[in-house]
Design a protein around this motif. Sequence first.
Motif, PDB file in Angstrom:
ATOM      1  N   VAL A  47     -26.721-138.072 -33.205  1.00  0.00           N
ATOM      2  CA  VAL A  47     -27.533-139.291 -33.282  1.00  0.00           C
ATOM      3  C   VAL A  47     -28.953-139.028 -32.782  1.00  0.00           C
ATOM      4  CG1 VAL A  47     -27.812-141.632 -32.382  1.00  0.00           C
ATOM      5  CG2 VAL A  47     -25.547-140.830 -33.079  1.00  0.00           C
ATOM      6  N   THR A  48     -29.069-138.334 -31.658  1.00  0.00           N
ATOM      7  CA  THR A  48     -30.385-138.072 -31.073  1.00  0.00           C
ATOM      8  C   THR A  48     -31.232-137.200 -31.991  1.00  0.00           C
ATOM      9  OG1 THR A  48     -29.420-138.197 -28.855  1.00  0.00           O
ATOM     10  CG2 THR A  48     -31.607-137.193 -29.049  1.00  0.00           C
ATOM     11  N   GLU A  49     -30.647-136.114 -32.503  1.00  0.00           N
ATOM     12  CA  GLU A  49     -31.401-135.216 -33.366  1.00  0.00           C
ATOM     13  C   GLU A  49     -31.756-135.881 -34.691  1.00  0.00           C
ATOM     14  OE1 GLU A  49     -30.244-131.215 -33.863  1.00  0.00           O
ATOM     15  OE2 GLU A  49     -29.683-130.921 -31.771  1.00  0.00           O
ATOM     16  N   THR A  50     -30.883-136.755 -35.190  1.00  0.00           N
ATOM     17  CA  THR A  50     -31.192-137.485 -36.427  1.00  0.00           C
ATOM     18  C   THR A  50     -32.388-138.405 -36.219  1.00  0.00           C
ATOM     19  OG1 THR A  50     -28.891-137.410 -37.165  1.00  0.00           O
ATOM     20  CG2 THR A  50     -30.299-139.086 -38.163  1.00  0.00           C
ATOM     21  N   LEU A  51     -32.444-139.079 -35.076  1.00  0.00           N
ATOM     22  CA  LEU A  51     -33.583-139.946 -34.764  1.00  0.00           C
ATOM     23  C   LEU A  51     -34.870-139.137 -34.628  1.00  0.00           C
ATOM     24  CD1 LEU A  51     -31.956-142.427 -32.221  1.00  0.00           C
ATOM     25  CD2 LEU A  51     -32.556-142.852 -34.619  1.00  0.00           C
ATOM     26  N   VAL A  52     -34.774-137.965 -33.998  1.00  0.00           N
ATOM     27  CA  VAL A  52     -35.936-137.069 -33.894  1.00  0.00           C
ATOM     28  C   VAL A  52     -36.407-136.656 -35.280  1.00  0.00           C
ATOM     29  CG1 VAL A  52     -36.680-134.754 -33.189  1.00  0.00           C
ATOM     30  CG2 VAL A  52     -35.393-136.182 -31.602  1.00  0.00           C
ATOM     31  N   ALA A  53     -35.463-136.283 -36.132  1.00  0.00           N
ATOM     32  CA  ALA A  53     -35.795-135.834 -37.483  1.00  0.00           C
ATOM     33  C   ALA A  53     -36.442-136.945 -38.305  1.00  0.00           C
ATOM     34  CB  ALA A  53     -34.541-135.322 -38.180  1.00  0.00           C
ATOM     35  N   LEU A  54     -35.833-138.133 -38.291  1.00  0.00           N
ATOM     36  CA  LEU A  54     -36.366-139.254 -39.065  1.00  0.00           C
ATOM     37  C   LEU A  54     -37.727-139.690 -38.545  1.00  0.00           C
ATOM     38  CD1 LEU A  54     -33.184-141.455 -39.676  1.00  0.00           C
ATOM     39  CD2 LEU A  54     -34.439-140.072 -41.344  1.00  0.00           C
ATOM     40  N   GLY A  55     -37.862-139.728 -37.221  1.00  0.00           N
ATOM     41  CA  GLY A  55     -39.152-140.102 -36.641  1.00  0.00           C
ATOM     42  C   GLY A  55     -40.244-139.129 -37.035  1.00  0.00           C
ATOM     43  N   SER A  56     -39.960-137.854 -36.950  1.00  0.00           N
ATOM     44  CA  SER A  56     -40.934-136.833 -37.330  1.00  0.00           C
ATOM     45  C   SER A  56     -41.268-136.927 -38.809  1.00  0.00           C
ATOM     46  CB  SER A  56     -40.377-135.434 -37.010  1.00  0.00           C
ATOM     47  OG  SER A  56     -40.075-135.307 -35.643  1.00  0.00           O
ATOM     48  N   GLN A 101     -21.353-132.315 -15.235  1.00  0.00           N
ATOM     49  CA  GLN A 101     -20.942-133.543 -15.901  1.00  0.00           C
ATOM     50  C   GLN A 101     -22.011-133.928 -16.925  1.00  0.00           C
ATOM     51  OE1 GLN A 101     -17.963-134.983 -15.377  1.00  0.00           O
ATOM     52  NE2 GLN A 101     -17.509-133.344 -13.921  1.00  0.00           N
ATOM     53  N   PHE A 102     -21.589-134.306 -18.124  1.00  0.00           N
ATOM     54  CA  PHE A 102     -22.530-134.619 -19.192  1.00  0.00           C
ATOM     55  C   PHE A 102     -22.507-136.109 -19.516  1.00  0.00           C
ATOM     56  CE2 PHE A 102     -21.304-130.171 -19.839  1.00  0.00           C
ATOM     57  CZ  PHE A 102     -22.554-129.576 -19.838  1.00  0.00           C
ATOM     58  N   GLY A 103     -23.366-136.860 -18.837  1.00  0.00           N
ATOM     59  CA  GLY A 103     -23.504-138.276 -19.124  1.00  0.00           C
ATOM     60  C   GLY A 103     -24.377-138.482 -20.355  1.00  0.00           C
ATOM     61  N   LEU A 104     -24.363-139.707 -20.889  1.00  0.00           N
ATOM     62  CA  LEU A 104     -25.129-140.030 -22.097  1.00  0.00           C
ATOM     63  C   LEU A 104     -26.599-139.669 -21.953  1.00  0.00           C
ATOM     64  CD1 LEU A 104     -25.577-141.421 -24.852  1.00  0.00           C
ATOM     65  CD2 LEU A 104     -25.779-143.592 -23.609  1.00  0.00           C
ATOM     66  N   TRP A 105     -27.235-140.178 -20.911  1.00  0.00           N
ATOM     67  CA  TRP A 105     -28.682-139.971 -20.780  1.00  0.00           C
ATOM     68  C   TRP A 105     -29.018-138.537 -20.431  1.00  0.00           C
ATOM     69  CZ3 TRP A 105     -31.358-143.210 -23.250  1.00  0.00           C
ATOM     70  CH2 TRP A 105     -30.931-144.534 -23.359  1.00  0.00           C
ATOM     71  N   LYS A 106     -28.113-137.874 -19.747  1.00  0.00           N
ATOM     72  CA  LYS A 106     -28.352-136.463 -19.434  1.00  0.00           C
ATOM     73  C   LYS A 106     -28.424-135.646 -20.725  1.00  0.00           C
ATOM     74  CE  LYS A 106     -26.664-133.796 -15.924  1.00  0.00           C
ATOM     75  NZ  LYS A 106     -25.609-133.219 -15.072  1.00  0.00           N
ATOM     76  N   VAL A 107     -27.494-135.917 -21.639  1.00  0.00           N
ATOM     77  CA  VAL A 107     -27.475-135.201 -22.919  1.00  0.00           C
ATOM     78  C   VAL A 107     -28.705-135.548 -23.743  1.00  0.00           C
ATOM     79  CG1 VAL A 107     -26.223-134.847 -25.075  1.00  0.00           C
ATOM     80  CG2 VAL A 107     -24.959-135.067 -22.930  1.00  0.00           C
ATOM     81  N   VAL A 108     -29.056-136.847 -23.807  1.00  0.00           N
ATOM     82  CA  VAL A 108     -30.215-137.287 -24.591  1.00  0.00           C
ATOM     83  C   VAL A 108     -31.497-136.651 -24.077  1.00  0.00           C
ATOM     84  CG1 VAL A 108     -31.673-139.266 -25.178  1.00  0.00           C
ATOM     85  CG2 VAL A 108     -29.176-139.473 -25.320  1.00  0.00           C
ATOM     86  N   VAL A 109     -31.715-136.707 -22.769  1.00  0.00           N
ATOM     87  CA  VAL A 109     -32.929-136.132 -22.181  1.00  0.00           C
ATOM     88  C   VAL A 109     -32.963-134.622 -22.394  1.00  0.00           C
ATOM     89  CG1 VAL A 109     -34.137-135.678 -20.012  1.00  0.00           C
ATOM     90  CG2 VAL A 109     -33.229-137.959 -20.486  1.00  0.00           C
ATOM     91  N   MET A 110     -31.815-133.973 -22.257  1.00  0.00           N
ATOM     92  CA  MET A 110     -31.731-132.534 -22.470  1.00  0.00           C
ATOM     93  C   MET A 110     -32.181-132.171 -23.885  1.00  0.00           C
ATOM     94  SD  MET A 110     -28.284-130.191 -22.417  1.00  0.00           S
ATOM     95  CE  MET A 110     -27.604-131.112 -23.813  1.00  0.00           C
ATOM     96  N   ILE A 111     -31.762-132.977 -24.863  1.00  0.00           N
ATOM     97  CA  ILE A 111     -32.118-132.713 -26.257  1.00  0.00           C
ATOM     98  C   ILE A 111     -33.590-133.025 -26.516  1.00  0.00           C
ATOM     99  CG2 ILE A 111     -31.712-133.447 -28.645  1.00  0.00           C
ATOM    100  CD1 ILE A 111     -28.776-133.919 -27.814  1.00  0.00           C
ATOM    101  N   LEU A 112     -34.049-134.179 -26.039  1.00  0.00           N
ATOM    102  CA  LEU A 112     -35.434-134.576 -26.289  1.00  0.00           C
ATOM    103  C   LEU A 112     -36.440-133.662 -25.600  1.00  0.00           C
ATOM    104  CD1 LEU A 112     -35.218-138.483 -26.071  1.00  0.00           C
ATOM    105  CD2 LEU A 112     -35.305-137.040 -28.117  1.00  0.00           C
TER     106      LEU A 112
END
Length: 203
Positions: A47-56, A101-112
């Motif tokens: 989901v995160t990478e798709t949003l990055v791709a579409l935004g770009s 531990q991999f929480g939602l925001w930890k994963v999102v921030v790591m990717i972004l």
Amino acid sequence: MIQELIIALMLGLIGGVIPGPVITSIFTEILQSGYLKSLRIVLIALVTETLVALGSLLILGSLNFNEAFFRGLSLAGAAILIWIAISIWKVRTLESGEKVQFGLWKVVVMILSNGVLWTYWITICIPKAILLGDQLHLGEYLFMGLVQLGWLISTLVVAFIFSRFRRTLSRPRVIPFLFKLFALAFAYFAIDMIIKSIQYFIA
């Protein structure tokens, strides 16, 4: 056109197994909690990478740059691909890091915060997607969709294989050979991008 669609899928398939924060997190979660638990990280990453791709894509597409700009950008993307290929060529192990531990925001921030991800999309995938969009109606979205589909397939497959055959795949002789094949594929894509950009500018 068919070649571009195949390249899109291949970029995703290989991109899904490139050593990096996402795949390392998935492997770590498999070791800690099993394959099914790791699927949560795969979903968040998708989901995160798709949003990055579409935004770009939307931002660059709305700026109405001409084809020469994206051909030039493709040359930069080819250089990035070569750099990635060299990095992949050096891979020796799939060993992951310490228990976390991999929480939602930890994963999102790591990717972004992954600069390689942004560079990968902006200099490699987006230019090729927009160029395909010039040839085919909504071709840019088809290209991006195939990249993401390829990423999802390969990530799920490699995670499953890792969960079942971790000892075998972690052998010193297997990993270098496998990732050398990935490196050669990326080098091929880079050469293809360079040739097509040069052909465009000298035509």
